[in-house]
Design an enzyme around this catalytic site. Sequence first.
Site, PDB file in Angstrom:
ATOM      1  N   ASP A  25      -4.894   8.978  15.593  1.00 57.57           N
ATOM      2  CA  ASP A  25      -5.340   8.888  13.761  1.00 57.57           C
ATOM      3  C   ASP A  25      -6.264   7.346  14.005  1.00 57.57           C
ATOM      4  O   ASP A  25      -6.153   6.596  12.589  1.00 57.57           O
ATOM      5  CB  ASP A  25      -4.609   8.238  13.329  1.00 57.57           C
ATOM      6  CG  ASP A  25      -5.180   8.594  11.731  1.00 57.57           C
ATOM      7  OD1 ASP A  25      -6.223   9.048  11.275  1.00 57.57           O
ATOM      8  OD2 ASP A  25      -3.587   8.370  10.769  1.00 57.57           O
ATOM      9  N   GLY A  56       0.939   4.398   1.084  1.00 50.56           N
ATOM     10  CA  GLY A  56      -0.316   5.704   2.380  1.00 50.56           C
ATOM     11  C   GLY A  56       0.778   7.261   2.035  1.00 50.56           C
ATOM     12  O   GLY A  56       0.942   7.572   1.051  1.00 50.56           O
ATOM     13  N   ALA A  57      -0.141   8.023   2.670  1.00 45.26           N
ATOM     14  CA  ALA A  57      -0.297   9.059   2.321  1.00 45.26           C
ATOM     15  C   ALA A  57       1.311   9.388   3.308  1.00 45.26           C
ATOM     16  O   ALA A  57       2.321   9.771   2.514  1.00 45.26           O
ATOM     17  CB  ALA A  57      -1.037   9.682   3.751  1.00 45.26           C
ATOM     18  N   GLU A  58       2.007   8.859   4.281  1.00 44.42           N
ATOM     19  CA  GLU A  58       3.033   8.658   4.885  1.00 44.42           C
ATOM     20  C   GLU A  58       3.809   8.029   4.803  1.00 44.42           C
ATOM     21  O   GLU A  58       5.115   7.544   5.079  1.00 44.42           O
ATOM     22  CB  GLU A  58       2.622   9.446   6.443  1.00 44.42           C
ATOM     23  CG  GLU A  58       2.458   8.438   7.254  1.00 44.42           C
ATOM     24  CD  GLU A  58       2.758   8.485   8.629  1.00 44.42           C
ATOM     25  OE1 GLU A  58       3.452   9.489   8.949  1.00 44.42           O
ATOM     26  OE2 GLU A  58       2.509   8.122   9.729  1.00 44.42           O
ATOM     27  N   ALA A  59       3.381   7.427   4.458  1.00 41.33           N
ATOM     28  CA  ALA A  59       4.340   5.559   4.390  1.00 41.33           C
ATOM     29  C   ALA A  59       3.707   4.332   3.381  1.00 41.33           C
ATOM     30  O   ALA A  59       2.409   4.841   3.027  1.00 41.33           O
ATOM     31  CB  ALA A  59       4.972   4.726   6.368  1.00 41.33           C
ATOM     32  N   LYS A  99       5.491 -14.068   6.957  1.00 40.16           N
ATOM     33  CA  LYS A  99       5.743 -12.997   6.122  1.00 40.16           C
ATOM     34  C   LYS A  99       5.597 -11.991   7.037  1.00 40.16           C
ATOM     35  O   LYS A  99       5.905 -11.644   8.570  1.00 40.16           O
ATOM     36  CB  LYS A  99       4.898 -12.700   4.972  1.00 40.16           C
ATOM     37  CG  LYS A  99       4.202 -13.326   4.199  1.00 40.16           C
ATOM     38  CD  LYS A  99       3.411 -13.204   2.691  1.00 40.16           C
ATOM     39  CE  LYS A  99       4.035 -13.949   1.806  1.00 40.16           C
ATOM     40  NZ  LYS A  99       2.554 -14.616   1.523  1.00 40.16           N
ATOM     41  N   LYS A 142       1.592  -1.149  -0.448  1.00 39.65           N
ATOM     42  CA  LYS A 142      -0.237  -0.328  -0.069  1.00 39.65           C
ATOM     43  C   LYS A 142       1.111   1.418   0.305  1.00 39.65           C
ATOM     44  O   LYS A 142       1.809   1.874   1.063  1.00 39.65           O
ATOM     45  CB  LYS A 142      -0.921   0.046   1.067  1.00 39.65           C
ATOM     46  CG  LYS A 142      -1.500   1.356   1.604  1.00 39.65           C
ATOM     47  CD  LYS A 142      -2.738   1.135   2.077  1.00 39.65           C
ATOM     48  CE  LYS A 142      -3.494   2.307   2.246  1.00 39.65           C
ATOM     49  NZ  LYS A 142      -4.043   2.866   1.204  1.00 39.65           N
TER      50      LYS A 142
END
Lengths: 222, 326
Positions: free
Chosen positions: A128, A7-10, A28, A5
């Site tokens: 968050d 994401g917005a910050e990572a 995993k 993914k």
Amino acid sequence: MALMKKGAEANLYLESFVRVFHHAGGGKVVIKHRVSKRYRVSEIDNQLRDSRTALEAKLFSDAKRAGVPTPLVYEVDRTNMRIVMEFVRGQQVKFVLEKLRPKTRRNICRLIGRQIARVHRVGIIHGDLTTSNMIFTENGKVYFVDFGLGEYNSSVEARGVDLHLFRRALQSTHFRITDEAYRAVLSGYRREFGRGADEVIKRAREIGLRGRYVQKEERAWH
Amino acid sequence: MLCLGIESTAHTFGVGIVTDRGKILANIGNVHKSAKGGIHPREAARHHGVIAKETVLCALAKAGVTMNDIDLIAFSMGPGLGPTLRTGATAARALSVFYQVPILGVNHCISHVEIGRLTEGAKDPVTLYVSGGNTQVIAFDAGRYRVFGETLDISVGNCLDVFAREVGIPHPGGPNVEQLAREGKHYIPLPYVVKGMDLSFSGLMTEAVRKHRTGSDLRDLCFSLQETAFAALVEVTERAVAHTEKREVMLTGGVAANKRLREMVGLMAKEHQAKFHVPPIELCKDQGAMIAWTGLLMYKRGVRHKLDQTQVRQRYRTDEVDIVWR
């Protein structure tokens, strides 16, 4: 590494344990890499990425100790701003919440409320709370998988903001069921938190009413 | 079909005339200026009352039409300052009653998004709307414009303006802070506040003023204030983009004039392979054309307001309007 993914910050990558740690081991891992953002100056960029990486790893383990399922942290790499952690198999609560039967949904929401209370009780603010940050597993657990905006804070105000923001997240993503879901969250929260829960819930409501775009008649200080 | 739109949420009294094809025939604005900057609501309302007639006539002349050609009156119903909103609404009602034309009250924030969609061809953007009065991240989902982040206290424009006033930077604050910021070299750490999806600027403003009093270089402070406030804005917008997976980003509102903010939002959009739109600055600011155009969108989808449904709403929320035209 497979990008799971963006994401917005990572960015989240899925990788096998063996490939990351070079010794016998199975399963995993997820690598959470806080990427540099070119839009902000390096001072802000480095400060935010470094502090959020270090803090998040600590929050994961403290939350787990408080009885909230979180991924196991295997490695914290503050040079590359990466956290290597356990891969939690399941579905994002965001995608299952509205498909569940009302009774199951209430139970999940109550459980989420209880878990929020558990982290609050040990002085953690999640920062968050959204249904995309929670993984619903086959054995009925709800993992909190993102503490990227979390902090240590035991004030009623911070706890109230946390709850209020979760309600806002429900409003924007699950507007059809916001009220029933949030009610169940609060009932779980109340039960787990014990004394003082009502004060936090009352504050959360007040914070909502302080908002800039709330009708005057409904505001806290008329 | 022609619509005359009246905007009066704050210090601008604007009249726009727009066709139902989306052609802007006139867009006249009259801005109340106070000596020390800032807005005194009652003074601004008085100003609007005085220049209302002249502004309407001017817009009609510019469009080359008369009131008899107007088929619909739209006005800003909120959010905004009570006194100025009421002046605009009164003008709209008077025109509607006298010329027997239907009237519609429009949500100001939504009309900012709609005018951008009209002129920029943006289909379904995540919008960062930043002005002296408002700071919101807006995206369409399931029949409404949802707010994916907003300020919990003051707007970012207000943060810059009040800082400017407190440290003695002349009016207009925002543009002057931008000028000074270009000469700033050193980043001074300031509180960076992102609470989940929401933002807060009042602590940032106070701390910046305090740092000035304790002797920090003004140019460095302007630079640091902008960088901190804008990084937070872009981060919240980025979250909305990641969350909604939309492919377009739009920047609008008066603060969209800031070149550094444009650059930052543009960089973020690029990282997410999203198209980046900024309407021409006259259409980013408060004006009547956006109200007229949104009024037309509503009217064509059957929205009607009776005269007693046209009370202004100072805290009219973006996410309480059913968007029947999308």
